[in-house]
Each structure stands twice: as C-alpha cells, then as structure tokens.
Scaffold this motif. Sequence first.
Motif, PDB file in Angstrom:
ATOM      1  N   THR A   2       0.832  -1.199   0.000  1.00 54.48           N
ATOM      2  CA  THR A   2       0.000   0.000   0.000  1.00 54.48           C
ATOM      3  C   THR A   2       0.865   1.247   0.000  1.00 54.48           C
ATOM      4  N   THR A   3       0.360   2.282  -0.573  1.00 49.64           N
ATOM      5  CA  THR A   3       1.072   3.556  -0.609  1.00 49.64           C
ATOM      6  C   THR A   3       0.333   4.548   0.258  1.00 49.64           C
ATOM      7  N   ASN A   4       1.037   5.194   1.146  1.00 42.63           N
ATOM      8  CA  ASN A   4       0.407   6.184   2.007  1.00 42.63           C
ATOM      9  C   ASN A   4      -0.057   7.372   1.173  1.00 42.63           C
ATOM     10  N   PRO A   5      -1.278   7.875   1.423  1.00 46.77           N
ATOM     11  CA  PRO A   5      -1.752   9.045   0.671  1.00 46.77           C
ATOM     12  C   PRO A   5      -0.935  10.275   1.027  1.00 46.77           C
ATOM     13  N   HIS A   6      -0.897  11.211   0.109  1.00 49.04           N
ATOM     14  CA  HIS A   6      -0.175  12.463   0.345  1.00 49.04           C
ATOM     15  C   HIS A   6      -0.830  13.199   1.509  1.00 49.04           C
ATOM     16  N   PRO A   7      -0.038  13.823   2.386  1.00 51.74           N
ATOM     17  CA  PRO A   7      -0.623  14.538   3.537  1.00 51.74           C
ATOM     18  C   PRO A   7      -1.631  15.619   3.168  1.00 51.74           C
ATOM     19  N   LEU A   8      -1.538  16.163   1.956  1.00 48.32           N
ATOM     20  CA  LEU A   8      -2.453  17.225   1.542  1.00 48.32           C
ATOM     21  C   LEU A   8      -3.699  16.699   0.830  1.00 48.32           C
ATOM     22  N   ARG A   9      -3.778  15.391   0.640  1.00 44.64           N
ATOM     23  CA  ARG A   9      -4.879  14.854  -0.165  1.00 44.64           C
ATOM     24  C   ARG A   9      -6.240  15.217   0.420  1.00 44.64           C
ATOM     25  N   ASP A  10      -6.439  14.977   1.701  1.00 42.58           N
ATOM     26  CA  ASP A  10      -7.743  15.244   2.305  1.00 42.58           C
ATOM     27  C   ASP A  10      -8.077  16.728   2.287  1.00 42.58           C
ATOM     28  N   VAL A 101       5.862  25.062 -15.759  1.00 36.90           N
ATOM     29  CA  VAL A 101       4.603  25.132 -15.006  1.00 36.90           C
ATOM     30  C   VAL A 101       4.482  23.909 -14.097  1.00 36.90           C
ATOM     31  N   ALA A 102       4.864  22.748 -14.611  1.00 35.38           N
ATOM     32  CA  ALA A 102       4.837  21.536 -13.796  1.00 35.38           C
ATOM     33  C   ALA A 102       5.752  21.676 -12.586  1.00 35.38           C
ATOM     34  N   ASP A 103       6.929  22.254 -12.797  1.00 37.96           N
ATOM     35  CA  ASP A 103       7.845  22.498 -11.677  1.00 37.96           C
ATOM     36  C   ASP A 103       7.202  23.420 -10.650  1.00 37.96           C
ATOM     37  N   THR A 104       6.512  24.441 -11.132  1.00 35.56           N
ATOM     38  CA  THR A 104       5.848  25.378 -10.228  1.00 35.56           C
ATOM     39  C   THR A 104       4.772  24.676  -9.410  1.00 35.56           C
ATOM     40  N   VAL A 105       3.991  23.825 -10.043  1.00 38.96           N
ATOM     41  CA  VAL A 105       2.923  23.120  -9.334  1.00 38.96           C
ATOM     42  C   VAL A 105       3.501  22.204  -8.265  1.00 38.96           C
ATOM     43  N   ARG A 106       4.585  21.526  -8.579  1.00 40.53           N
ATOM     44  CA  ARG A 106       5.216  20.697  -7.554  1.00 40.53           C
ATOM     45  C   ARG A 106       5.683  21.550  -6.378  1.00 40.53           C
ATOM     46  N   ALA A 107       6.184  22.742  -6.680  1.00 40.63           N
ATOM     47  CA  ALA A 107       6.622  23.652  -5.617  1.00 40.63           C
ATOM     48  C   ALA A 107       5.442  24.203  -4.829  1.00 40.63           C
ATOM     49  N   VAL A 108       4.318  24.414  -5.495  1.00 36.71           N
ATOM     50  CA  VAL A 108       3.095  24.863  -4.814  1.00 36.71           C
ATOM     51  C   VAL A 108       2.650  23.820  -3.794  1.00 36.71           C
ATOM     52  N   ILE A 109       2.647  22.567  -4.207  1.00 38.20           N
ATOM     53  CA  ILE A 109       2.249  21.492  -3.296  1.00 38.20           C
ATOM     54  C   ILE A 109       3.226  21.397  -2.134  1.00 38.20           C
ATOM     55  N   GLU A 110       4.503  21.524  -2.419  1.00 35.13           N
ATOM     56  CA  GLU A 110       5.500  21.512  -1.345  1.00 35.13           C
ATOM     57  C   GLU A 110       5.280  22.670  -0.377  1.00 35.13           C
ATOM     58  N   ALA A 147       0.404  17.562 -10.548  1.00 32.53           N
ATOM     59  CA  ALA A 147      -0.327  17.387  -9.293  1.00 32.53           C
ATOM     60  C   ALA A 147      -0.763  15.941  -9.108  1.00 32.53           C
ATOM     61  N   ASP A 148      -1.278  15.336 -10.174  1.00 34.14           N
ATOM     62  CA  ASP A 148      -1.734  13.954 -10.086  1.00 34.14           C
ATOM     63  C   ASP A 148      -0.572  13.021  -9.749  1.00 34.14           C
ATOM     64  N   ALA A 149       0.588  13.300 -10.317  1.00 33.08           N
ATOM     65  CA  ALA A 149       1.756  12.466 -10.040  1.00 33.08           C
ATOM     66  C   ALA A 149       2.180  12.565  -8.580  1.00 33.08           C
ATOM     67  N   GLU A 150       1.878  13.703  -7.955  1.00 32.93           N
ATOM     68  CA  GLU A 150       2.200  13.888  -6.546  1.00 32.93           C
ATOM     69  C   GLU A 150       1.137  13.267  -5.635  1.00 32.93           C
ATOM     70  N   GLY A 151       0.026  12.855  -6.217  1.00 33.59           N
ATOM     71  CA  GLY A 151      -1.054  12.269  -5.427  1.00 33.59           C
ATOM     72  C   GLY A 151      -1.929  13.300  -4.741  1.00 33.59           C
ATOM     73  N   VAL A 152      -1.947  14.517  -5.273  1.00 31.57           N
ATOM     74  CA  VAL A 152      -2.744  15.597  -4.687  1.00 31.57           C
ATOM     75  C   VAL A 152      -3.794  16.048  -5.704  1.00 31.57           C
ATOM     76  N   PRO A 153      -5.081  15.949  -5.363  1.00 33.82           N
ATOM     77  CA  PRO A 153      -6.124  16.420  -6.283  1.00 33.82           C
ATOM     78  C   PRO A 153      -6.230  17.943  -6.269  1.00 33.82           C
ATOM     79  N   LEU A 154      -5.160  18.578  -6.666  1.00 29.67           N
ATOM     80  CA  LEU A 154      -5.055  20.040  -6.702  1.00 29.67           C
ATOM     81  C   LEU A 154      -6.187  20.632  -7.527  1.00 29.67           C
ATOM     82  N   PHE A 155      -6.845  21.667  -6.998  1.00 32.61           N
ATOM     83  CA  PHE A 155      -7.907  22.330  -7.755  1.00 32.61           C
ATOM     84  C   PHE A 155      -7.258  23.350  -8.684  1.00 32.61           C
ATOM     85  N   VAL A 156      -7.315  23.064  -9.986  1.00 29.60           N
ATOM     86  CA  VAL A 156      -6.720  23.940 -10.994  1.00 29.60           C
ATOM     87  C   VAL A 156      -7.806  24.870 -11.520  1.00 29.60           C
TER      88      VAL A 156
END
Length: 277
Positions: A2-10, A101-110, A147-156
């Motif tokens: 199993t893979t732990n969900p991303h802390p920001l997922r919920d 832009v993808a790099d920026t989104v990864r940084a946003v999630i971080e 965002a999807d690759a990070e496991g976060v359903p980011l609202f775009v």
Amino acid sequence: MTTNPHPLRDRALAFRALHVPGDPLVLPNAWDAVSARVVADAGAAAVATTSAGLAWALGAADGDRLDRDTALAAVARMAASVGVPVSADIESGYAKDPAGVADTVRAVIEAGAVGVNIEDALYEPAAGALRPVAEQAERIAAAREAADAEGVPLFVNARIDTFLRGGGEVDRTLERAAAFLAAGADGIFVPGAVDPDTIGLLAAGIDAPLNVLAGPGALPVTELASLGVARVSVGSEVAQAAYAVARGAARELLDKGTYDSLAGGLAYTALNELATP
C-alpha cells in the motif's frame, strides 16, 4: 503493498467540495501570513492568495514580475499560518513552458497549497493579449499531470482574461473554457464579467465551477449565487483597501498633524495574537 496518501490529499478534497454552484465559496483574498490569519479568523472556509497583493507586499509590481521561489516562499508562510485550505494565485505559472509550469505546481504542493489559479494573459512586450488556446491548454495539462503524479487532487482554476484583456465575448470565453477543462482544469475564473446576463450565460455554458471577481459595485454574493456562481473572490481589493488606509493616515498625519484615519483599526493585542504561531 500500500502507498500512504499524500498529507495534503484530504485538504485538497475538502477544498474541492467547497465549490458548489448556487452556494459559492467566498474568498477575501490575502497577501501575507497575518492577512491570511485575519481572513481565516473572520470565518473563511479557505484562503486564496492575491498575486497582486503578494507582489506589492514584497516590493514588486503585479504581472509576472516575481520569480517562482520568492512568490512561493510567501505562499508557504501563508499555508503554514492557517488551518484551512490555501489556494495560490501563480499568475501564468512562473514559467516559460509547460515543463516549468509543472515544476511550479510541484513547488506549490511543497508549499502546502491545494489549489492554483493559472491565467492566460500575456505580459511580454509586443505579445498578444491572451496566450493561444492550444499553448495554454498544454500548460494546464502540465499542471494537472504534475499534481496527479504527486497524489494531490489540486484544484486547478483556469483564469480566462477575455473580459479584462479581450473583447469580452461569451462565445470566445466558452470555447477557451471547454479547451482548458479538457486539458485538466477543475474550475474556470472569468474576472471582469459583471453583467448578470453574462454571468448567467457563463455559468450555464461552463461544465465546471465558475469563479467571478467581485468588488465595489459588483452584484452581492446572494445574487451571484442565484446565477449559478460557485466561487466569488475579490482579488487585490482587500489589499488595495488596506493600502488606501495607510496612505490616507500618512497624508493626514503629515498634512494636518491629526490621527482620525487611524480610528477603528484592529487592536494591537488582537493582531499580535493572530501573528503568534
């Protein structure tokens, strides 16, 4: 395995659920950690940044003039300062190409944010007012995939500036909205659309939550709700009002030597408590 969900997922899922046509998410935009806490303390279900207010607070002009690291460091401070979801206005993505832009989104999630606004306006000299649809769709797709690759359903939230920088045509706006939704956007933001009939047409014609920009002279939230709007934000208006108070107080003090403009401010102790981690 199993893979732990991303802390920001919920938190991201909770933010998504706040976008309800007819019962809109209302966002008094913030620009630094304390303004974010003030907004959350007032009862906001989420906090959205204003790119303009954030830039001004950092001594820069709005319009793609901040670099990614500087802007997102401020977003990280805001996200860490409140217990509600935070959405980051990342202008056009702080990047020249979709990979950036993808790099920026990864940084946003971080940084701890669970939503982004990505606009289609162009600010470079001699550029057209709006980025071509296909090019903007690629940038939105890159944001979605990152965002999807990070496991976060980011609202775009795809911002469409047809009413601010284009001719304001509803059909053109709907065409762009459809393309951006197909690319992976979750909501559509159309600042500058203020006429009730226009807003109604946009809400009916866009198969996603509609975000409109409000402020002095705009329809009240209740009327926007009745038109099917799902998100109401005020952009830089709160920051502008705060700076207007600062300028008025400074001018009164310097010109008259009086202090009436300072009446009604938040108490020192209240702000100090809000600023305390």
